[in-house]
Write a protein that holds these residues in place. Structure first.
Motif, short mmCIF file in Angstrom:
data_model
loop_
_atom_site.label_atom_id
_atom_site.label_comp_id
_atom_site.label_asym_id
_atom_site.label_seq_id
_atom_site.Cartn_x
_atom_site.Cartn_y
_atom_site.Cartn_z
N GLU A 73 0.90 -6.62 27.62
CA GLU A 73 0.62 -7.23 26.33
C GLU A 73 0.24 -8.70 26.44
O GLU A 73 -0.31 -9.29 25.50
N GLY A 74 0.53 -9.29 27.60
CA GLY A 74 0.15 -10.68 27.81
C GLY A 74 -1.35 -10.89 27.87
O GLY A 74 -1.83 -12.02 27.84
N GLN A 75 -2.13 -9.79 27.94
CA GLN A 75 -3.58 -9.89 27.92
C GLN A 75 -4.14 -10.13 26.52
O GLN A 75 -5.33 -10.39 26.36
N ASP A 76 -3.28 -10.00 25.49
CA ASP A 76 -3.73 -10.28 24.12
C ASP A 76 -4.22 -11.72 24.02
O ASP A 76 -3.68 -12.63 24.67
N MET A 77 -5.21 -11.95 23.17
CA MET A 77 -5.72 -13.31 22.99
C MET A 77 -6.22 -13.50 21.56
O MET A 77 -6.80 -12.59 20.96
N ILE A 357 -16.82 -23.43 32.79
CA ILE A 357 -15.97 -23.07 31.67
C ILE A 357 -15.31 -24.33 31.08
O ILE A 357 -15.24 -24.50 29.86
N THR A 358 -14.85 -25.21 31.96
CA THR A 358 -14.25 -26.46 31.48
C THR A 358 -15.25 -27.29 30.70
O THR A 358 -14.92 -27.88 29.67
N GLU A 359 -16.49 -27.34 31.17
CA GLU A 359 -17.53 -28.08 30.45
C GLU A 359 -17.80 -27.47 29.08
O GLU A 359 -18.03 -28.18 28.10
N GLN A 368 -17.07 -22.51 19.59
CA GLN A 368 -18.18 -21.58 19.54
C GLN A 368 -18.70 -21.26 20.93
O GLN A 368 -19.11 -20.13 21.21
N ALA A 369 -18.68 -22.25 21.83
CA ALA A 369 -19.12 -22.01 23.20
C ALA A 369 -18.22 -20.99 23.89
O ALA A 369 -18.70 -20.08 24.58
N MET A 370 -16.91 -21.11 23.67
CA MET A 370 -16.00 -20.14 24.27
C MET A 370 -16.13 -18.77 23.62
O MET A 370 -15.99 -17.74 24.29
N LEU A 371 -16.41 -18.73 22.32
CA LEU A 371 -16.65 -17.44 21.67
C LEU A 371 -17.86 -16.76 22.30
O LEU A 371 -17.81 -15.55 22.60
N ARG A 372 -18.92 -17.51 22.53
CA ARG A 372 -20.10 -16.93 23.17
C ARG A 372 -19.78 -16.46 24.58
O ARG A 372 -20.26 -15.41 25.03
N PHE A 373 -18.94 -17.22 25.28
CA PHE A 373 -18.56 -16.84 26.65
C PHE A 373 -17.80 -15.52 26.65
O PHE A 373 -18.10 -14.60 27.43
N PHE A 374 -16.80 -15.41 25.78
CA PHE A 374 -15.96 -14.21 25.78
C PHE A 374 -16.70 -12.98 25.27
O PHE A 374 -16.40 -11.86 25.69
N THR A 375 -17.63 -13.16 24.37
CA THR A 375 -18.33 -12.01 23.80
C THR A 375 -19.65 -11.72 24.49
O THR A 375 -20.29 -10.72 24.17
#
Length: 377
Positions: A73-77, A357-359, A368-375
């Motif tokens: 369950e720790g994989q939830d985000m 990823i840090t950038e 929004q950048a991280m949303l694009r990365f994850f999706t």
């Protein structure tokens, strides 16, 4: 292999190396600066990946022990922007594969320590330096005045490695990010409403120049990491009284004024754990010439931004070095040289990815950048 091996550092990398070597009939001694296995807390959670950290545990014969401590369950985000808008929610089904499960650092360390004989780890040995021996190998010097000798010295001693200067002049550098670590103990009982906000895994809020991530631990504690995109001297100049947690909490909450109310509520609910963590890294693609009798693994070799790869690379380094040494017992120097070449080639693109990823995280539109990365958009 009759040559003696000394491992400096009793973290996941050093202990994995000792465990796999012993499975192949090679003795090694781990020298650890802490006075005992219970001397201090081991920090938060780690996500172990199938082809690296989990692979190392499988080949170390510890797969069953890993499954006993893994938190699916720790994989939830949950990913939100600073206004509180939910951008992404990933809930892990009960039958989901253990692709990147979370484990407590302390539990992982216990699994590795329990797999070794007691004399495999020497506690209370803070490594200071090593001097070459005329006949080969090194004499190790420790802070308590004691010494030891070895034919092969492996630095698994982390970001501020004291073994690293034996092979390179490279030093970690600050890359413009500072973290403050905080904690909420027993959140389900003490703050049930905030427990619901965080969920079962990681709760991540990103805004201009700052971020907050809250991560549930297996013991019911939630650890908070406040991220600030600031220079190296920020802790000294920001005006937060870090030496007084009761005053530091509201001061830190004030830095998030205007963010979603849950963010400041989480900060104010913390206990007296207030740890300053300036983030550093080594140059991407760092290499060094083969150096007789010494090598590095993990953060000592390729310190990366903390986006979930560091411990996995350290454990994979340990596995592959152990297998290389076991496969070529007559020529450990050649085994180390081959391993280093393969490690350099494997970890450089991973470090580059961590930096990208840090950038993204520190960009003006980081959420929004991280949303694009994850999706994948």
């Amino acid at each position: 292999m009759s040559k003696s091996i000394a491992i400096v550092g009793g973290g996941p990398g050093g202990l994995t190396l000792a465990r796999v070597l012993r499975l192949h009939g090679v003795d090694a001694v781990v020298y650890e600066r802490e006075p005992s296995r219970a001397a201090r807390g081991q920090g938060g959670m780690l996500d172990l990946h199938v082809d690296s950290g989990q692979r190392a545990l499988r080949e170390a014969g510890l797969e069953a022990e890993f499954h006993a401590i893994a938190r699916r369950e720790g994989q939830d985000m949950r990913l939100l922007d600073h206004t509180g808008a939910l951008l992404l929610q990933e809930d892990t089904p009960d039958d989901a594969p253990l692709a990147r499960p979370e484990v407590d650092r302390a539990d992982l360390r216990d699994v590795l320590l329990d797999s070794l004989p007691e004399d495999a780890v020497v506690w209370g040995r803070a490594f200071r330096n090593a001097t070459p021996r005329p006949e080969g190998g090194h004499t190790l010097h420790f802070a308590d005045g004691s010494t030891a000798v070895c034919d092969l010295l492996v630095g698994a001693d982390g970001a501020n490695s004291r073994v690293r200067p034996l092979v390179t002049d490279a030093r970690p550098f600050h890359y413009g990010v500072n973290y403050v670590e905080m904690a909420i103990p027993d959140i389900d009982r003490a703050h049930p409403e905030l427990a619901t906000v965080v969920g079962r895994g990681t709760y991540w809020v990103m805004g201009p120049g700052q971020s907050l991530s809250a991560q549930r631990n297996g013991d019911g504690r939630v650890r908070l990491y406040l991220g600030f995109h600031t220079p190296a001297d920020w802790f000294a100049t920001c005006g937060v009284p870090f030496d007084d947690p009761a005053r530091a909490r509201p001061a830190l909450a004030e830095l998030f004024a205007g963010w979603a109310p849950d963010v400041t509520a989480l900060i104010r609910a913390c206990d007296d754990t207030v740890i300053q963590r300036p983030l550093t890294m080594l140059p991407v693609g760092l290499t060094w010439p083969a150096t007789p009798g010494v090598t590095l693994i993990g953060d000592a070799a390729h310190l990366m931004p903390p986006v979930g790869e560091g411990v996995n690379m350290a454990m994979l380094d340990a596995l592959e070095l152990a297998l290389a040494l076991a496969a070529d017992p007559g020529d450990p120097a050649a085994a180390v040289a081959r391993h280093e070449k393969e490690m350099f080639e494997r970890t450089a693109p991973v470090a580059e990815m961590c930096l990208r990823i840090t950038e993204m995280m520190t960009a003006p539109d980081g959420a929004q950048a991280m949303l694009r990365f994850f999706t994948g958009r």
